[in-house]
Design a protein around this motif. Sequence first.
Motif, PDB file in Angstrom:
ATOM      1  N   MET A   1      28.685  66.509  12.659  1.00  0.00           N
ATOM      2  CA  MET A   1      29.714  65.502  12.406  1.00  0.00           C
ATOM      3  C   MET A   1      31.096  66.166  12.314  1.00  0.00           C
ATOM      4  O   MET A   1      31.261  67.176  11.657  1.00  0.00           O
ATOM      5  CB  MET A   1      29.385  64.785  11.083  1.00  0.00           C
ATOM      6  N   VAL A 127      34.354  66.394   4.662  1.00  0.00           N
ATOM      7  CA  VAL A 127      33.721  65.502   5.649  1.00  0.00           C
ATOM      8  C   VAL A 127      32.690  66.259   6.486  1.00  0.00           C
ATOM      9  O   VAL A 127      31.566  65.793   6.680  1.00  0.00           O
ATOM     10  CB  VAL A 127      34.807  64.854   6.551  1.00  0.00           C
ATOM     11  N   LYS A 133      32.746  60.938   2.979  1.00  0.00           N
ATOM     12  CA  LYS A 133      32.830  60.268   4.297  1.00  0.00           C
ATOM     13  C   LYS A 133      34.259  59.901   4.688  1.00  0.00           C
ATOM     14  O   LYS A 133      34.651  60.033   5.841  1.00  0.00           O
ATOM     15  CB  LYS A 133      32.016  58.962   4.248  1.00  0.00           C
ATOM     16  N   THR A 169      34.911  60.301   9.714  1.00  0.00           N
ATOM     17  CA  THR A 169      33.955  61.037  10.540  1.00  0.00           C
ATOM     18  C   THR A 169      34.001  60.572  11.999  1.00  0.00           C
ATOM     19  O   THR A 169      34.390  59.440  12.293  1.00  0.00           O
ATOM     20  CB  THR A 169      32.512  60.819  10.031  1.00  0.00           C
TER      21      THR A 169
END
Length: 330
Positions: A1, A127, A133, A169
Motif C-alpha cells: 500500500m 500509512v 489510513k 492510501t
Amino acid sequence: MYASFKSIGAYVPPKKLTNQDFEKMVDTTDEWIKQRTGIEVRYIASEEQSTSDLAYEAAKIAIERSGLKHSEIDAIVCATITPDFLCMPSTACVIADKLGISHITAFDISAACSGFVYAMNIAKAFVESGIKKNVLIIGAEKMSSIVDYSDRTTSILFGDGAGAAVIGTSDKKEESIIDLHTSSDGAYQDFLITPGCGSKNPCSQKVLDEGMHYLKMKGNETFKLAVNTLTRDVKNILEKNSMTSDDIDFFIPHQANFRIIDAVARKLNFPQEKVVLTVAKYGNTSAASIPMAINDWYESGKLKTGDLMLLDTFGGGLTWGSAIVHFNQK
Ligand code: UT7
C-alpha cells in the motif's frame, strides 16, 4: 500500500499588511523589501484567532475535498512553531476538538518552516506501515504572535496562515508519494531562534523586557546555507529516483525569499513556468507556506490530479527536506 496525497486546503486570515504599512512602522521601503525578498503583502490573524482557528479552516476544506467524513480521519499531525499553548495541550488536539473528532492520535511537531514536509514523512510512514489510513497533516502559523514589529530585519518577512492535506492510501505507484527526505543540523540552532519562554530561559519579566520571546534570525547566513543545502538536497532526491527537472510538473519550494527560490530553481534547470511562487502575496508563513502554495496553484486551476510535485523546504533547527509527490485529489 502506498501513501497518497489526497487533498489540499488552506486558509488566509483577513488582515492585510502591505510594504507601505511597514514603511510607516520601521525604517524600510517598499523597494528594499521587494528587491531583497520579493514580498509585497502578507496577511495577519485577528487578535481573537489563534493558530488552531487558522488550521481548522484549512483542515475543513482539505477533509471535504478528500471525500472523507471527519470520522474517517485517524490521525492529526500539526506542524507549527506558534502553537496555541506553549506546552500543552497540543494544537492538534485543539484542532481535533474543533473538527468534532475524538479518540484519534493527535500531536504537534516542531520543525519550523520544514514542518509540513516533516509531517508528511510521518503520515507516509503511518500509512505505509498500515498503522493509520487517513492522516490529516497541517502546517499552521500565527507568526505575528512571535514577530517583533519594531525589528525591520524580521518583521517584514512573515505572515500568518494555514494549509492542510489528507494523506491516505492507494495501491498505485502513480498516485503515491514517491520519495521523501528530511534532515537537520542543530549546530546552526542560533540561526533562527526564539530564545525566551522555553525551559532554557523561562518566561520572566527580564525575558520579556529583553524581547527574548520574539523570533531572531541571522538572515544573511541563513540565506547562503538555504541556497546551497536546498540545491544539494533537491539534486540528491532527483538523482536517487533517476529523475530530472523534466519529469517534474511543479517545483513547490518553501516561500521564504524570491531570491532563494530563483537561485535554486536556476541551478536545477527548472523553467519559470514550473516554479510555484506565492511569496509576493503571503510572505513567509513558515510551516504553512508549502501547503498554502499547493492550494494556491490548485485553486487557480494550474495543479491537476496526477501532476508530479517536487517540494523543498528549509528552516529553523536548522531543518530541511524535499519530497516527490503525485497530487492525487480526485
Ligand atoms: O524561512 C526560514 C528560512 N529563512 C530564510 O531562508 C531567510 C533567509 N534570509 C533572507 O531572506 C535575507 O537574508 C533577508 C531578506 C532577511 C535579508 O536580506 P539580505 O540581502 O541578506 O540583507 P542583509 O541582512 O545582508 O542586510 C543588508 C542591509 C543591512 O544594512 P547595512 O548593514 O548594509 O547598512 C541591513 O541592516 O540591509 C539592511 N536591512 C534593511 N534595510 C531596509 C535589513 N532589513 C532591512 C529592511 N529595510 N527591512
